[in-house]
Structures are given as structure tokens and as C-alpha cells.
Design an enzyme around this catalytic site. Structure first.
Site, PDB file in Angstrom:
ATOM      1  CD  GLU A   1      -2.970  -0.928   0.086  1.00 27.46           C
ATOM      2  OE1 GLU A   1      -2.567  -1.134  -1.076  1.00 27.46           O
ATOM      3  OE2 GLU A   1      -4.144  -0.644   0.344  1.00 27.46           O
TER       4      GLU A   1
ATOM      5  CB  THR B   1      -4.991   6.125  -3.175  1.00 29.47           C
ATOM      6  OG1 THR B   1      -5.937   5.110  -3.529  1.00 29.47           O
ATOM      7  CG2 THR B   1      -5.044   6.341  -1.681  1.00 29.47           C
TER       8      THR B   1
HETATM    9  N1  HSE Z   1      -8.210   5.090   3.566  1.00 26.43           N
HETATM   10  C1  HSE Z   1      -7.648   5.186   2.247  1.00 26.43           C
HETATM   11  C2  HSE Z   1      -8.048   6.518   1.651  1.00 26.43           C
HETATM   12  C3  HSE Z   1      -8.188   4.061   1.419  1.00 26.43           C
HETATM   13  O1  HSE Z   1      -9.237   6.848   1.723  1.00 26.43           O
HETATM   14  O2  HSE Z   1      -7.185   7.232   1.157  1.00 26.43           O
HETATM   15  C4  HSE Z   1      -7.690   4.046   0.013  1.00 26.43           C
HETATM   16  O3  HSE Z   1      -8.281   2.938  -0.659  1.00 26.43           O
END
Ligand code: HSE
Length: 309
Positions: free
Chosen positions: A130, A183
Site C-alpha cells: 500500500e 489514492t
Molecule cells: N483510507 C484510504 C483513503 C483508502 O481513503 O485514502 C484508500 O483505498
């Protein structure tokens, strides 16, 4: 030992679940990738094939590769591993494409090694993937992929994951407008400070949502699926967001919001019939808006990653 292989279903996930930015997530059942992990005489990790999407094969540039390398750093493995991935989940879709790959890769390697690591360790390794994908090692997609169901990331340092029960009749509908939203970019629009009044609203809703899942209280769940911190900023990046959310609620959904960092939008409903009604209504709106979208209906996957063979 050499030449053993397993085939895995790598589920899509919905992170945040409205009010739980970076801490809540749930695992989907009907959407996911497939992966084959095989033991090899040559040590280390090799990604030999990726179909469905154009992604790097170099393990250091690939989320699955990086996650496995983190695992192999902590154990003297007697063999190496070859990985083949078939991607159904598009990167930048908001339903945990990178998490599906990184978590399944470490799950598969751990299984072939005889499970020396616990699920919490697998989350830790998968978070490295990630970090490569989004610049932040968030765990709210990889945790539900590995544990199944709903998970709470109570803390990342030290890592503390809590499994939350899933009310039996809960069904998710997800609409994916066919644009890519990274993201990293969706995180860049967020404010680093929030007003205390919004924080109070948000933690009330997080507590309410968690309680509703334990109690199986669908009305409390509905009242709690509210995000006053992140959604107002990210909604602007998603074509048709307000229309889709409104349509989902009108069709009977308990709540609706941005799936992960978007552009996918999710709705949770009580029962399959309502989830289907929500999907129909979203499809109609997508047509009216001339937006090319994919729609999924899925029960909550309480198992997480599955061994297919
Ligand atoms: N919590 C993360 C965001 C998840 O919202 O940036 C990304 O899939």
C-alpha cells in the site's frame, strides 16, 4: 516442496465505510482478482505474468512483490516463489486493487510455508504494498482482505486490528464510474486540520457504526453512515457523486458514500432485493448522465482471501 502451487481469490474491499477514514473497511465477495503462487527452486520472488491490467513485473515495483519481499526479510525460506496474477479490479477504482494483490501474495506465500506468520503479520507485510501504491501504508483495505468481514484498524503503530461482526442481511452495491482516481491524488485534497465540531460528529458516527454492527441494528447503521470530514472534499473529484448517492438512498439503501478514495461509490442495504433496486436506480442515473459505469452487487465476504485450489 518445489513446484507446489495454490490458486487464490483476492477480494475487493471498501475502505473507510463513510465515517472511518483510514480505520474501517469491509471485504466484498463478488468482485476480486485471481492469483497463483508457486514454490520455486530459485530463491526470492518472481512475478511471471499479469493479465487483465498493465502492471510492472519487477517485484520491487509491484505491490505484490514488495509485500512478499517484506515477508521474506523476516524468514529464512527454503524456496522461492513465482506469482501469476489475473486482475479484474482496476487500479485507481477505489475498491482496493493494490490491497487485493499485496494481501493475497503474502497470504499465499505464508500458506505454502506452512503458515509461520499470523494474520496481523500479513497485514504488516501487505501494508508495504500500500505504501508503494499510494505513498501511505494504510491498512483499511488489506485488513478486511486478510481477516474478512468488517475490520477496525485501531492503531497502525503498534498495529492493532479488530474484527467486527457482519449483520447477516447486509448487502453492498458498488458503482464504478470508469475513470481512474489515484489514492495519492485523492489524499492530496484533504485538509490536515479539521474543526472540533466535525471531529465530534465523526467519532459519534464511528462509534455508532461499530455498535450497529455488533448489535445488528440496521437503523443505527443507517444513521451512522455519515462522513463530514473526507467526503465533502473528495465528492468534488467524482462525476455524478451527489446524484448517485441520492439515488441509492431514494431506492432504500441504508447509507451511501465514497468507496475508499473513489471514484467508486458504495451503498449498503438490508437484503438482496433492496441492493438490486439500488443497482437498477444507479444504472438508470448513469445512463441519464452519460457516464460509463460498472455496477456490482455483493454480500459481505466474512472469510476474506479464499483458496480456490
Ligand atoms: N483510507 C484510504 C483513503 C483508502 O481513503 O485514502 C484508500 O483505498
Amino acid at each position: 516442496m518445489i513446484g507446489r502451487e495454490i490458486r487464490l481469490f483476492c477480494p475487493a474491499t471498501i475502505a473507510n465505510v463513510s465515517c472511518g477514514f483510514d480505520v474501517l473497511g469491509l471485504c466484498l465477495d463478488a468482485v476480486g482478482d485471481q492469483m497463483i503462487v508457486k514454490t520455486t527452486a530459485q530463491k526470492g520472488v518472481r512475478i511471471s505474468k499479469i493479465t487483465g491490467q498493465d502492471l510492472p513485473l519487477d517485484p520491487k515495483q509491484n505491490v505484490a512483490g514488495v509485500a512478499v519481499l517484506a515477508l521474506l526479510d523476516e524468514i529464512e525460506a527454503p524456496c522461492g516463489f513465482e506469482i501469476k496474477i489475473h486482475k479484474n479490479i482496476k487500479p485507481g477504482s477505489g475498491i482496493g486493487s493494490s490491497a487485493a494483490s499485496s494481501s493475497a501474495a503474502v497470504f499465499g506465500v505464508n500458506h505454502l510455508l506452512g503458515n509461520p506468520f499470523q494474520p496481523i503479520d500479513l497485514v504488516r507485510f501487505a501494508m508495504e504494498g500500500e505504501a508503494l501504491a499510494s505513498g501511505t501504508p494504510h491498512a483499511d483495505n488489506v485488513a478486511p482482505a486478510i481477516y474478512g468481514g468488517f475490520t477496525l484498524v485501531r492503531s497502525t503503530t503498534p498495529l492493532d486490528i479488530v474484527s467486527i461482526p457482519t449483520p447477516a442481511e447486509l448487502v453492498a452495491t458498488v458503482i464504478h464510474p470508469q475513470i481512474e482516481l489515484k489514492t495519492k491524488d485523492a489524499r492530496a485534497v484533504l485538509k490536515q486540520q479539521i474543526p472540533l465540531s466535525n471531529a465530534i460528529t465523526q467519532w459519534g458516527n464511528v462509534g455508532g457504526l461499530i455498535s450497529s454492527l455488533f448489535l445488528g441494528d440496521y437503523e443505527l447503521l443507517s444513521r451512522s453512515l455519515v462522513d463530514v470530514v473526507v467526503e465533502p472534499h473528495r465528492a468534488l473529484l467524482i462525476p455524478g457523486f451527489d446524484t448517485f448517492k441520492h439515488a441509492a438512498l431514494e431506492a432504500g439503501a441504508l447509507g451511501s458514500g465514497i468507496s475508499g478514495s473513489g471514484p467508486s461509490i458504495f451503498a449498503l442495504s438490508k437484503g438482496l432485493a433492496t441492493a438490486q433496486k439500488v443497482a437498477k436506480s444507479l444504472e438508470l442515473r448513469a445512463k441519464e448522465l452519460h457516464l460509463n459505469c460498472e455496477i456490482h452487487i455483493s454480500k459481505i465476504n466474512t472469510q476474506g482471501i479464499r483458496i480456490l485450489s
